[in-house]
Design a protein around this motif. Structure first.
Motif, short mmCIF file in Angstrom:
data_model
loop_
_atom_site.label_atom_id
_atom_site.label_comp_id
_atom_site.label_asym_id
_atom_site.label_seq_id
_atom_site.Cartn_x
_atom_site.Cartn_y
_atom_site.Cartn_z
N ASP A 4 16.16 3.01 -1.22
CA ASP A 4 15.50 3.53 -2.41
C ASP A 4 14.37 4.51 -2.08
OD1 ASP A 4 13.85 1.57 -1.35
OD2 ASP A 4 13.20 0.82 -3.30
N CYS A 5 14.24 4.87 -0.82
CA CYS A 5 13.18 5.79 -0.39
C CYS A 5 13.71 7.22 -0.38
CB CYS A 5 12.68 5.40 1.00
SG CYS A 5 11.51 6.60 1.70
N LEU A 6 13.05 8.10 -1.16
CA LEU A 6 13.44 9.50 -1.24
C LEU A 6 13.51 10.15 0.13
CD1 LEU A 6 13.92 12.13 -2.90
CD2 LEU A 6 11.43 12.36 -2.95
N PHE A 7 12.49 9.95 0.95
CA PHE A 7 12.45 10.63 2.25
C PHE A 7 13.48 10.05 3.21
CE2 PHE A 7 7.78 12.13 1.64
CZ PHE A 7 8.21 13.05 0.70
N CYS A 8 13.75 8.77 3.16
CA CYS A 8 14.83 8.20 3.98
C CYS A 8 16.16 8.82 3.59
CB CYS A 8 14.88 6.68 3.83
SG CYS A 8 13.55 5.79 4.68
N ARG A 9 16.35 9.06 2.31
CA ARG A 9 17.59 9.68 1.84
C ARG A 9 17.69 11.14 2.28
NH1 ARG A 9 18.62 8.66 -4.14
NH2 ARG A 9 20.72 9.26 -3.51
N ILE A 10 16.56 11.83 2.37
CA ILE A 10 16.57 13.19 2.92
C ILE A 10 16.94 13.15 4.39
CG2 ILE A 10 15.08 15.16 3.53
CD1 ILE A 10 13.67 14.72 0.80
N VAL A 11 16.35 12.23 5.15
CA VAL A 11 16.69 12.09 6.57
C VAL A 11 18.18 11.81 6.74
CG1 VAL A 11 16.36 10.65 8.63
CG2 VAL A 11 14.37 11.38 7.29
N HIS A 47 11.31 4.84 8.79
CA HIS A 47 10.50 4.53 7.62
C HIS A 47 9.23 3.78 8.01
CE1 HIS A 47 9.74 3.85 3.35
NE2 HIS A 47 9.23 2.70 3.74
N HIS A 48 8.11 4.33 7.60
CA HIS A 48 6.79 3.69 7.68
C HIS A 48 6.10 4.04 6.38
CE1 HIS A 48 6.94 2.51 11.94
NE2 HIS A 48 7.62 3.63 12.10
N THR A 49 5.42 3.10 5.78
CA THR A 49 4.85 3.29 4.44
C THR A 49 3.76 4.36 4.38
OG1 THR A 49 5.35 1.00 3.93
CG2 THR A 49 3.75 2.09 2.51
N ASP A 50 2.83 4.32 5.31
CA ASP A 50 1.71 5.28 5.28
C ASP A 50 1.17 5.47 6.68
OD1 ASP A 50 -0.18 3.15 5.77
OD2 ASP A 50 -0.21 2.72 3.63
N VAL A 51 0.17 6.34 6.81
CA VAL A 51 -0.36 6.68 8.12
C VAL A 51 -1.06 5.49 8.79
CG1 VAL A 51 -2.58 7.63 7.36
CG2 VAL A 51 -1.49 8.53 9.42
N PHE A 87 -2.90 13.53 4.87
CA PHE A 87 -2.14 12.29 4.66
C PHE A 87 -2.77 11.59 3.47
CE2 PHE A 87 -1.50 12.95 9.20
CZ PHE A 87 -0.17 12.62 9.40
N ASN A 88 -2.03 11.40 2.40
CA ASN A 88 -2.51 10.59 1.28
C ASN A 88 -2.09 9.16 1.52
OD1 ASN A 88 -3.51 12.86 -0.17
ND2 ASN A 88 -1.47 13.31 -0.91
N VAL A 89 -3.00 8.22 1.32
CA VAL A 89 -2.70 6.80 1.55
C VAL A 89 -3.01 6.03 0.28
CG1 VAL A 89 -3.19 4.76 2.94
CG2 VAL A 89 -3.24 7.03 4.00
N GLY A 90 -1.97 5.55 -0.39
CA GLY A 90 -2.13 4.76 -1.59
C GLY A 90 -2.18 5.59 -2.86
N ALA A 93 -5.18 7.81 -3.81
CA ALA A 93 -5.29 9.05 -3.04
C ALA A 93 -4.19 10.05 -3.42
CB ALA A 93 -5.22 8.75 -1.56
N GLY A 94 -3.30 9.64 -4.31
CA GLY A 94 -2.25 10.55 -4.75
C GLY A 94 -0.93 10.40 -4.02
N GLN A 95 -0.77 9.34 -3.22
CA GLN A 95 0.51 9.14 -2.55
C GLN A 95 1.57 8.79 -3.59
OE1 GLN A 95 0.57 6.20 0.62
NE2 GLN A 95 2.63 6.79 1.25
N GLU A 96 2.63 9.59 -3.62
CA GLU A 96 3.70 9.38 -4.59
C GLU A 96 4.97 8.82 -3.96
OE1 GLU A 96 4.23 13.15 -6.53
OE2 GLU A 96 2.21 13.11 -7.40
N VAL A 97 5.22 9.19 -2.71
CA VAL A 97 6.37 8.68 -1.97
C VAL A 97 5.82 7.79 -0.86
CG1 VAL A 97 8.40 9.26 -0.59
CG2 VAL A 97 7.74 10.73 -2.52
N PHE A 98 6.24 6.55 -0.84
CA PHE A 98 5.67 5.59 0.10
C PHE A 98 6.47 5.53 1.39
CE2 PHE A 98 3.50 4.97 -3.77
CZ PHE A 98 2.21 4.69 -3.37
N HIS A 99 6.59 6.70 2.00
CA HIS A 99 7.12 6.95 3.35
C HIS A 99 6.09 7.92 3.91
CE1 HIS A 99 10.77 7.82 6.08
NE2 HIS A 99 9.77 8.57 6.56
N VAL A 100 5.44 7.55 5.00
CA VAL A 100 4.34 8.38 5.52
C VAL A 100 4.78 9.84 5.62
CG1 VAL A 100 4.85 7.92 7.96
CG2 VAL A 100 2.56 8.60 7.29
N HIS A 101 3.91 10.72 5.16
CA HIS A 101 4.18 12.15 5.27
C HIS A 101 2.86 12.91 5.33
CE1 HIS A 101 4.03 11.17 0.97
NE2 HIS A 101 3.66 12.42 0.73
#
Length: 116
Positions: A4-11, A47-51, A87-90, A93-101
């Protein structure tokens, strides 16, 4: 991969992205809603949630993400004029996708760090 992770699906290649840099462990692609002339997202393929989580779980991979940020900035011609890595965390802070970016932003003066 988290299904269900957008960035995992991009990878995984399930969702298209405009890739500008790739290594065995990282992927960098253009943001679909850029906030600057250059706005590239840099992610680890794992996949890692945040920094904070990646720094604790795999500091080496965190370093590879930063190295990819530097490579993207160089390829985009940003070092001379300057650029920002964010890096937005939480949610606050504006983190929208919970895959570190990391957001690599540049190409114009970016103004103050935080808007009041």
């Amino acid at each position: 991969m988290t299904s269900d992770c957008l960035f995992c699906r991009i990878v995984a290649g399930e969702i298209p992205a405009t890739v500008v840099h790739e290594t065995d462990t990282t992927l960098a692609f253009r943001d679909i809603a850029p906030k600057a002339p250059v706005h590239v997202l840099v992610i680890p393929k794992a996949h890692h949630t945040d920094v904070v989580e990646i720094a604790k779980a795999d500091p080496g991979l965190a370093g590879q993400v930063l190295a990819a940020c530097a490579a993207v900035a160089e390829a985009e011609g940003l070092p001379e004029g300057g650029f920002r890595v964010i890096f937005n965390v939480g949610r606050n802070a504006g983190q929208e996708v919970f895959h570190v970016h990391a957001h690599v932003l540049g190409g114009r003066p970016l103004g103050p760090m935080v808007m009041a």
